[in-house]
Design a protein around this motif. Structure first.
Motif, mmCIF file in Angstrom:
data_model
loop_
_atom_site.group_PDB
_atom_site.id
_atom_site.type_symbol
_atom_site.label_atom_id
_atom_site.label_comp_id
_atom_site.label_asym_id
_atom_site.label_seq_id
_atom_site.Cartn_x
_atom_site.Cartn_y
_atom_site.Cartn_z
ATOM 1 N N ALA A 78 0.834 -1.208 0.000
ATOM 2 C CA ALA A 78 0.000 0.000 0.000
ATOM 3 C C ALA A 78 0.866 1.255 0.000
ATOM 4 N N ALA A 79 1.922 1.243 0.791
ATOM 5 C CA ALA A 79 2.813 2.405 0.828
ATOM 6 C C ALA A 79 3.505 2.605 -0.511
ATOM 7 N N ALA A 80 3.926 1.518 -1.143
ATOM 8 C CA ALA A 80 4.595 1.630 -2.444
ATOM 9 C C ALA A 80 3.660 2.195 -3.500
ATOM 10 N N VAL A 81 2.407 1.750 -3.495
ATOM 11 C CA VAL A 81 1.431 2.279 -4.455
ATOM 12 C C VAL A 81 1.210 3.767 -4.223
ATOM 13 N N GLY A 82 1.099 4.163 -2.959
ATOM 14 C CA GLY A 82 0.905 5.569 -2.654
ATOM 15 C C GLY A 82 2.071 6.428 -3.103
ATOM 16 N N VAL A 83 3.288 5.965 -2.876
ATOM 17 C CA VAL A 83 4.463 6.722 -3.294
ATOM 18 C C VAL A 83 4.541 6.817 -4.812
ATOM 19 N N ALA A 84 4.239 5.711 -5.493
ATOM 20 C CA ALA A 84 4.293 5.723 -6.961
ATOM 21 C C ALA A 84 3.274 6.693 -7.540
ATOM 22 N N LEU A 85 2.072 6.703 -6.981
ATOM 23 C CA LEU A 85 1.057 7.624 -7.471
ATOM 24 C C LEU A 85 1.438 9.073 -7.205
ATOM 25 N N ALA A 86 1.993 9.314 -6.025
ATOM 26 C CA ALA A 86 2.402 10.681 -5.707
ATOM 27 C C ALA A 86 3.545 11.143 -6.595
ATOM 28 N N ALA A 87 4.467 10.226 -6.910
ATOM 29 C CA ALA A 87 5.618 10.600 -7.730
ATOM 30 C C ALA A 87 5.213 10.887 -9.171
ATOM 31 N N ARG A 88 4.188 10.183 -9.654
ATOM 32 C CA ARG A 88 3.767 10.374 -11.043
ATOM 33 C C ARG A 88 2.721 11.462 -11.215
ATOM 34 N N ALA A 89 2.240 11.996 -10.098
ATOM 35 C CA ALA A 89 1.246 13.061 -10.184
ATOM 36 C C ALA A 89 1.904 14.335 -10.693
ATOM 37 N N ARG A 90 1.101 15.234 -11.203
ATOM 38 C CA ARG A 90 1.620 16.504 -11.675
ATOM 39 C C ARG A 90 2.176 17.314 -10.515
ATOM 40 N N PRO A 91 3.211 18.114 -10.765
ATOM 41 C CA PRO A 91 3.771 18.917 -9.692
ATOM 42 C C PRO A 91 2.710 19.793 -9.053
ATOM 43 N N ALA A 92 2.828 19.940 -7.741
ATOM 44 C CA ALA A 92 1.857 20.747 -7.012
ATOM 45 C C ALA A 92 1.926 22.203 -7.459
ATOM 46 N N VAL A 93 0.772 22.807 -7.625
ATOM 47 C CA VAL A 93 0.704 24.194 -8.030
ATOM 48 C C VAL A 93 0.336 25.034 -6.810
ATOM 49 N N GLY A 94 1.093 26.088 -6.565
ATOM 50 C CA GLY A 94 0.802 26.945 -5.428
ATOM 51 C C GLY A 94 2.071 27.495 -4.838
ATOM 52 N N ARG A 95 1.907 28.439 -3.973
ATOM 53 C CA ARG A 95 3.056 29.078 -3.354
ATOM 54 C C ARG A 95 3.251 28.678 -1.904
ATOM 55 N N SER A 96 2.440 27.798 -1.405
ATOM 56 C CA SER A 96 2.585 27.387 -0.014
ATOM 57 C C SER A 96 3.849 26.553 0.163
ATOM 58 N N TRP A 97 4.310 26.500 1.389
ATOM 59 C CA TRP A 97 5.509 25.721 1.698
ATOM 60 C C TRP A 97 5.290 24.254 1.376
ATOM 61 N N TRP A 98 4.116 23.731 1.719
ATOM 62 C CA TRP A 98 3.836 22.320 1.475
ATOM 63 C C TRP A 98 3.785 22.006 -0.018
ATOM 64 N N ALA A 99 3.205 22.911 -0.805
ATOM 65 C CA ALA A 99 3.118 22.687 -2.248
ATOM 66 C C ALA A 99 4.499 22.664 -2.880
ATOM 67 N N ARG A 100 5.340 23.596 -2.470
ATOM 68 C CA ARG A 100 6.704 23.620 -3.026
ATOM 69 C C ARG A 100 7.475 22.373 -2.620
ATOM 70 N N LEU A 101 7.323 21.956 -1.365
ATOM 71 C CA LEU A 101 8.039 20.771 -0.895
ATOM 72 C C LEU A 101 7.584 19.520 -1.634
ATOM 73 N N ARG A 102 6.269 19.366 -1.792
ATOM 74 C CA ARG A 102 5.755 18.187 -2.479
ATOM 75 C C ARG A 102 6.183 18.173 -3.947
ATOM 76 N N GLY A 103 6.181 19.340 -4.579
ATOM 77 C CA GLY A 103 6.609 19.402 -5.970
ATOM 78 C C GLY A 103 8.077 19.061 -6.128
#
Length: 329
Positions: free
Chosen positions: A158-183
């Motif tokens: 389950a963790a591997a699937v979650g990481v793979a989906l997050a890695a293949r998602a489009r970069p986060a859009v926004g100026r928040s600290w969390w958005a920049r970090l996730r991107g």
């Protein structure tokens, strides 16, 4: 007291408590026996295996760094990795050498942040492969934790699937600290770890590293007099190596505690487990000694580079020249 200082003291206290409990329950005999049983043949074998594992780790680091856009030669990577291993096993915390490796590489490439990220992702990739291999072995081979492995395997998938989906998602859009970090994290994972040419080599290098560490532990167990078959010892070795990645002080603490428990649960004796862990610790320390030579060589180079030389000129002027070739009039 800062959070970092509090965490350091908590880690030190946990390590001391673990060793104190072992001494209280088993005495100092297993620790002293482990030191007495260390022999030259085992140390030589551990040092030879360490050459292979260190080269593989340096190769993995180089692949990740290049994926993040940072150049790193193989010779530099091997020397820096040996240095970090030595610092990890001699200084409290277990990660001081890795932090030093990342900062040094970052300074050499004028990007400390990217250098630290390359080291962090490289170590994380190695840990992920180690966890996957350990869970796979513990699923099919007898061990004290085999009953819990199906649930652990499901959680890992389950963790591997979650990481793979997050890695293949489009970069986060926004100026928040969390958005920049996730991107930034998503880009690092895609470019440094999951790139088509990167992940097979990273997985292969990490698997060889795990195999080398397990072989070293098995040699330590044989040196301690353990005669159990390989089918019984391999799961214990991987379990102990996974526990050794927990917060520790110079590698000591969780490793000895988990080895004592695992050996006792397998019917091999807690005392024999502690002796094995001590022998393994000594082997790891001796195998990391080339890192001390790298540190000494770097210190000598810096000393010679900083030493001034006075060169008289015919006109009565003087040139104050440094070993690195730069000159001050």
């Amino acid at each position: 007291m800062s959070h970092r200082t509090a965490w350091w003291w908590a880690r030190l206290a946990a390590t001391i408590a673990t060793l104190a409990v072992l001494v209280w329950r088993l005495g100092t005999g297993p620790f002293l026996d482990g030191l007495r049983m260390v022999d030259g043949g085992g140390l030589a074998a551990a040092a030879a295996i360490a050459v292979l594992t260190t080269v593989c780790c340096a190769w993995r680091w180089r692949i990740v760094a290049r994926g993040l856009g940072v150049d790193l030669t193989m010779g530099t990577a091997v020397a820096a990795y040996y240095r970090s291993l030595f610092l990890n096993v001699t200084l409290p915390g277990g990660v001081v050498g890795d932090v030093h490796r990342g900062i040094s590489h970052g300074r050499d490439t004028s990007d400390v942040g990217r250098g630290l990220r390359a080291v962090a992702w490289e170590r994380s990739a190695g840990q992920v492969v180690q966890i996957v291999l350990t869970v796979a072995v513990l699923l099919v081979m007898t061990s004290p934790v085999r009953a819990a492995m199906p649930l652990v395997a499901l959680a890992l998938v389950a963790a591997a699937v979650g990481v793979a989906l997050a890695a293949r998602a489009r970069p986060a859009v926004g100026r928040s600290w969390w958005a920049r970090l996730r991107g930034a994290a998503g880009r690092d994972v895609r470019d440094g770890l999951l790139a088509r040419r990167a992940w097979p080599a990273i997985a292969a290098a990490s698997a060889l590293v795990v195999a080398g560490h397990a072989a070293t532990f098995l040699i330590a167990a044989r040196t301690a007099g353990v005669t159990a078959p390989l089918s019984e010892m391999l799961p214990l070795a991987l379990l102990v190596l996974l526990a050794a990645a927990l917060p520790n002080v110079g590698g000591w603490g969780p490793r000895e505690g988990v080895t004592a428990w695992a050996f006792a649960a397998a019917g091999l004796g807690a005392s024999r487990g502690v002796a094995t862990a001590v022998i393994y610790g000594v082997m790891v320390f001796v195998a990391s000694l080339p890192g001390a030579a790298v540190l000494v060589a770097a210190w000598v180079h810096r000393t010679r580079s900083a030493r001034p030389l006075h060169r008289p000129l015919p006109a009565g002027l003087g040139v104050l020249a440094r070993r690195d070739g730069a000159a001050d009039v």
